[in-house]
Design a protein around this motif. Structure first.
Motif, PDB file in Angstrom:
ATOM      1  N   UNK A  42       0.845  -1.200   0.000  1.00 47.68           N
ATOM      2  CA  UNK A  42       0.000   0.000   0.000  1.00 47.68           C
ATOM      3  C   UNK A  42       0.878   1.246   0.000  1.00 47.68           C
ATOM      4  N   UNK A  43       1.890   1.241   0.855  1.00 49.01           N
ATOM      5  CA  UNK A  43       2.796   2.385   0.944  1.00 49.01           C
ATOM      6  C   UNK A  43       3.582   2.552  -0.358  1.00 49.01           C
ATOM      7  N   UNK A  44       3.987   1.441  -0.943  1.00 53.10           N
ATOM      8  CA  UNK A  44       4.766   1.493  -2.184  1.00 53.10           C
ATOM      9  C   UNK A  44       4.015   2.225  -3.289  1.00 53.10           C
ATOM     10  N   UNK A  45       2.701   2.060  -3.321  1.00 52.49           N
ATOM     11  CA  UNK A  45       1.880   2.738  -4.329  1.00 52.49           C
ATOM     12  C   UNK A  45       2.037   4.257  -4.223  1.00 52.49           C
ATOM     13  N   UNK A  46       2.094   4.762  -3.005  1.00 52.61           N
ATOM     14  CA  UNK A  46       2.252   6.202  -2.796  1.00 52.61           C
ATOM     15  C   UNK A  46       3.703   6.632  -3.015  1.00 52.61           C
ATOM     16  N   UNK A  47       4.634   5.755  -2.704  1.00 53.24           N
ATOM     17  CA  UNK A  47       6.037   6.066  -2.987  1.00 53.24           C
ATOM     18  C   UNK A  47       6.256   6.241  -4.482  1.00 53.24           C
ATOM     19  N   UNK A  48       5.614   5.393  -5.281  1.00 54.37           N
ATOM     20  CA  UNK A  48       5.752   5.486  -6.740  1.00 54.37           C
ATOM     21  C   UNK A  48       5.112   6.747  -7.307  1.00 54.37           C
ATOM     22  N   UNK A  49       4.208   7.351  -6.525  1.00 52.26           N
ATOM     23  CA  UNK A  49       3.607   8.628  -6.925  1.00 52.26           C
ATOM     24  C   UNK A  49       4.460   9.807  -6.472  1.00 52.26           C
ATOM     25  N   UNK A  50       5.605   9.488  -5.845  1.00 49.48           N
ATOM     26  CA  UNK A  50       6.517  10.548  -5.404  1.00 49.48           C
ATOM     27  C   UNK A  50       6.219  11.100  -4.026  1.00 49.48           C
ATOM     28  N   UNK A  51       5.365  10.433  -3.273  1.00 51.79           N
ATOM     29  CA  UNK A  51       5.033  10.914  -1.932  1.00 51.79           C
ATOM     30  C   UNK A  51       6.147  10.541  -0.947  1.00 51.79           C
ATOM     31  N   UNK A  52       6.462  11.432  -0.001  1.00 47.11           N
ATOM     32  CA  UNK A  52       7.521  11.149   0.990  1.00 47.11           C
ATOM     33  C   UNK A  52       6.991  10.262   2.112  1.00 47.11           C
ATOM     34  N   UNK A  53       6.880   8.984   1.841  1.00 47.14           N
ATOM     35  CA  UNK A  53       6.259   8.079   2.804  1.00 47.14           C
ATOM     36  C   UNK A  53       7.070   6.796   2.936  1.00 47.14           C
ATOM     37  N   UNK A  54       7.087   6.251   4.145  1.00 41.07           N
ATOM     38  CA  UNK A  54       7.900   5.081   4.490  1.00 41.07           C
ATOM     39  C   UNK A  54       7.025   4.076   5.222  1.00 41.07           C
ATOM     40  N   UNK A  55       7.290   2.812   5.033  1.00 38.00           N
ATOM     41  CA  UNK A  55       6.595   1.746   5.760  1.00 38.00           C
ATOM     42  C   UNK A  55       7.558   1.079   6.727  1.00 38.00           C
ATOM     43  N   UNK A  56       7.084   0.840   7.951  1.00 43.19           N
ATOM     44  CA  UNK A  56       7.939   0.215   8.960  1.00 43.19           C
ATOM     45  C   UNK A  56       7.130  -0.778   9.779  1.00 43.19           C
ATOM     46  N   UNK A  57       7.667  -1.980   9.954  1.00 48.14           N
ATOM     47  CA  UNK A  57       6.997  -3.021  10.717  1.00 48.14           C
ATOM     48  C   UNK A  57       7.551  -3.062  12.135  1.00 48.14           C
ATOM     49  N   UNK A  58       6.746  -2.605  13.078  1.00 49.73           N
ATOM     50  CA  UNK A  58       7.210  -2.470  14.458  1.00 49.73           C
ATOM     51  C   UNK A  58       6.204  -3.071  15.435  1.00 49.73           C
ATOM     52  N   UNK A  59       5.774  -4.276  15.143  1.00 49.51           N
ATOM     53  CA  UNK A  59       4.878  -4.971  16.067  1.00 49.51           C
ATOM     54  C   UNK A  59       5.553  -5.187  17.413  1.00 49.51           C
ATOM     55  N   UNK A  60       4.752  -5.224  18.454  1.00 49.50           N
ATOM     56  CA  UNK A  60       5.307  -5.362  19.796  1.00 49.50           C
ATOM     57  C   UNK A  60       6.122  -6.613  20.004  1.00 49.50           C
ATOM     58  N   UNK A  61       5.800  -7.681  19.267  1.00 49.47           N
ATOM     59  CA  UNK A  61       6.560  -8.919  19.453  1.00 49.47           C
ATOM     60  C   UNK A  61       7.964  -8.834  18.856  1.00 49.47           C
ATOM     61  N   UNK A  62       8.272  -7.759  18.126  1.00 49.54           N
ATOM     62  CA  UNK A  62       9.628  -7.573  17.595  1.00 49.54           C
ATOM     63  C   UNK A  62      10.584  -7.051  18.659  1.00 49.54           C
TER      64      UNK A  62
END
Length: 465
Positions: free
Chosen positions: A136-156
């Motif tokens: 989902x985030x990648x779609x906005x990145x390809x549109x040039x939006x300054x957005x990042x995805x990060x997986x930070x679940x508590x079990x990590x």
């Protein structure tokens, strides 16, 4: 026989009770850290950066209440607290997936929130049900939006691990590749975790003042002195990375070394006091290979000022020695703990009796951390304890051999209750801190060392208040 049996039962019960006081269980009370999605505060510490929490209702709010509001009442700032957009995932999302909801949230956040960088932080629910937030985030990145995805679940892991994950993700997805030249004398500072280290704002200010006073330049990635995303974009241009912590920042520095060919200097103990701070300056100047004259001038001026004030403190110290603390315990994350313990042991002559590390450092770093406590000063060493359960921590502090003088306990609000119970002195240095307001305080460097001395000995002459 009955008496022997009763004695055995009492002995067994005493053993069980003793173990309960000191042995870890599968749950903890009085925690000293939050979960990985608390790294939302790493994002909000970047000027004009917006965290987007992709998690259950209340997750981000609980992290804020522990890391910021309940830790010196630091406030929400531009994009923290109630300003954080959230998917508030529920049972329906668990069954049918929450991708559509996340997509709508990102779209509305980009439209409504005025930011230079957006970071989507996916928590436990999204990761457990397998939602592909990255696509989902990648779609906005390809549109040039300054957005990042990060997986930070508590079990990590805890919020410190979350901080490391988010910093690396921003570097990979936002800063990107770089093959240009390095700028001599420019340093990336990898240090304390914003908000979690309750004094981080004042500490970052003092570190910037010291490094620039030495004739170097520093990329301040967080806080009031940071220029925001422009400094993050400048990360690959730095001559080297400075890791100022026993372990936090090391994984990021290794990643930067591999990604950009950037070397790093690891100084595990944050300097407190003239001796440590002057040595710190000389080390980074030597590593940078720049002209030493500006740094030596700066050291001379700072040392003169520092010892002017210390000389006047010494008069008080010599007059009131009979009522002052002689022993101390520290309960804090590894970075804060070793810095404070070393200063009080090596420069102030106090005796460390119980040093407890609360941020659960990965096992691979623990032997090196122990070595730091084995070299506090000439003839002074201590074996630190790595504990997470506040119940056990508080019992360890109660059992510490403080001697005849009033106990000096440097820790969190949890330990302040123990200090009060023991008629001791309590100094807040670690999370959570809900019994004091922190706006711009520091206990490090030249300036902070004097503030720490003031705090400790004001308590000593003020009946612990």
């Amino acid at each position: 026989m009955a008496e022997d049996s009763e004695h055995c039962v009492n002995q067994t019960l005493s053993t069980i009770a003793a173990r309960a006081r000191t042995e870890p269980t599968n749950s903890i009370v009085h925690p000293h850290y939050a979960c990985a999605i608390g790294a939302a505060h790493t994002v909000s510490a970047i000027p004009r950066a917006i965290p987007i929490s992709n998690c259950g209702p209340g997750c981000a709010d609980k992290q804020f209440n522990f890391i910021s509001a309940g830790n010196g009442y630091q406030g929400a700032g531009y994009s923290g607290g109630g300003s954080i957009p959230s998917t508030n995932m529920c049972e329906q999302d668990v069954v049918f997936g929450g991708i559509d909801k996340l997509d709508k949230l990102i779209k509305s956040s980009l439209k409504i929130m005025d930011g230079d960088l957006f970071v989507v932080l996916t928590g436990c629910i999204g990761e457990l049900i397998g939602d592909d937030a990255k696509s989902v985030v990648k779609k906005y990145q390809e549109l040039g939006k300054p957005i990042v995805s990060s997986q930070v679940a508590g079990f990590r892991g805890n919020n410190v691990i979350g901080h490391e994950i988010v910093v690396a993700d921003i570097i990979d997805q936002f800063v990107g590749d770089y093959e240009g030249k390095k700028e001599k004398g420019l340093i990336n500072l990898l240090c304390e975790v914003p908000y979690y280290n309750s004094h981080w704002r004042g500490d970052y200010l003092e570190l910037k003042r010291i490094i620039e006073g030495a004739g170097l330049r520093v990329n301040m990635l967080f806080g009031s002195e940071s220029k925001g995303v422009s400094e993050w974009k400048a990360i690959p241009r730095a001559q080297f990375n400075l890791v100022l912590s026993p372990w936090v920042g090391l994984s990021v520095a290794e990643h930067l070394k591999e990604k950009y060919g950037q070397p790093y200097l690891h100084i595990p103990v944050i300097p407190i006091g003239e001796e440590a701070t002057s040595a710190f300056i000389r080390r980074i100047v030597e590593y940078a290979g720049v002209d030493k004259e500006p740094s030596e001038t700066f050291i001379t001026e700072e040392a003169a000022r520092y010892y002017y004030f210390l000389e006047h403190f010494a008069e008080f110290f010599s007059e009131f020695w009979f009522g002052l603390p002689a022993t101390f315990a520290t309960v804090a994350d590894a970075s804060t703990n070793i810095a404070v313990t070393k200063f009080l042991s090596d420069q102030m002559g106090l005796i460390p009796v119980k040093q407890i590390i609360t941020d659960n450092p990965p096992e691979k770093y623990r032997d090196d951390i122990k070595k730091l406590f084995a070299e506090l000063s000439e003839g002074v060493s201590v074996e630190p304890l790595f504990l997470e359960d506040g119940y056990i921590i508080e019992n360890e502090v109660r059992d510490a051999p403080f001697g005849a003088t009033a106990p000096l306990i440097l820790g969190s609000s949890w330990e302040s209750d123990v200090a009060r119970e023991m008629k001791g002195l309590s100094v807040g240095i670690s999370a959570p801190l809900n019994n004091e307001l922190i706006v711009n305080k520091t206990f490090i460097g030249y300036t902070g060392a004097l503030a720490l001395i003031e705090r400790i000995y004001s308590l000593a002459v003020g009946d612990g208040k």
